[in-house]
Write an enzyme that holds these catalytic residues in place. Sequence first.
Site: not given
Length: 270
Positions: A60, A118
């Site tokens: 994003d 992540y």
Amino acid sequence: MSEMEQQPICKIALGIEYDGSKYYGWQRQNEVRSVQEKLEKALSQVANEPITVFCAGRTDAGVHGTGQVVHFETRAQRKDAAWTLGVNANLPGDIAVRWVKHVPADFHARFSATARRYRYVIYNHRLRPAVLSQGVTHFHQPLDAERMQRAAQCLLGENDFTSFRAVQCQSRTPWRNVMHINVTRYGAYVVVDIKANAFVHHMVRNIVGSLMEVGAGNQPESWMAELLAAKDRTLAAATAKAEGLYLVSVDYPAHYDLPVLPMGPLFLAD
């Protein structure tokens, strides 16, 4: 038929690193800056033909990548240095190719991936940072990383992550398999490291937002398990900010033999 058209099509994978703070996300969009658009432009210049890339995970706006993987097809015959040094010469300073690998026709950066990892980096200090302000999330209240670590373990395994899923998520199912989640303190930095087969939209940032509430003592350790069982996004904490999040690695079957680099972000111990 031109000489280029006579060349066989080859498939190439690249490892990509980028600072996402000045981009509206990975995916190419009209009239805004995207990482994909900059990379495709640089590759097209080196290949001397239009190039379209496919990525392992579409990050994003504001999210970074140290271990993004992409693939593309081309008829251009170039040395590996052209796809690394040559492409980097045509990229802005906040995007870089880290490695190149010729891959078989069945490889796909997204669909061949078996897991994604992540790291979320929190700068836990009463005063905000300046130098790394776009690469960490500042949280001024003291955080108990060990408490966060204990609370997070209920998320391991295959679960319905509706409580940590963005309302606008388009995935067909909220079920994901979390392989590990670790919360570790490095001095003033608290790092949430999470690996799963895949993630629903905003899953990591929503988990981190709730873990910070636990770490700050605003919620009990048992709250994470309660949220998971409730399957209700409105009960969990606010979504953590984008700037602390990094896509650090993507796993593939061993037979593809893709390079493995230090995990990053590079200012932290691996």
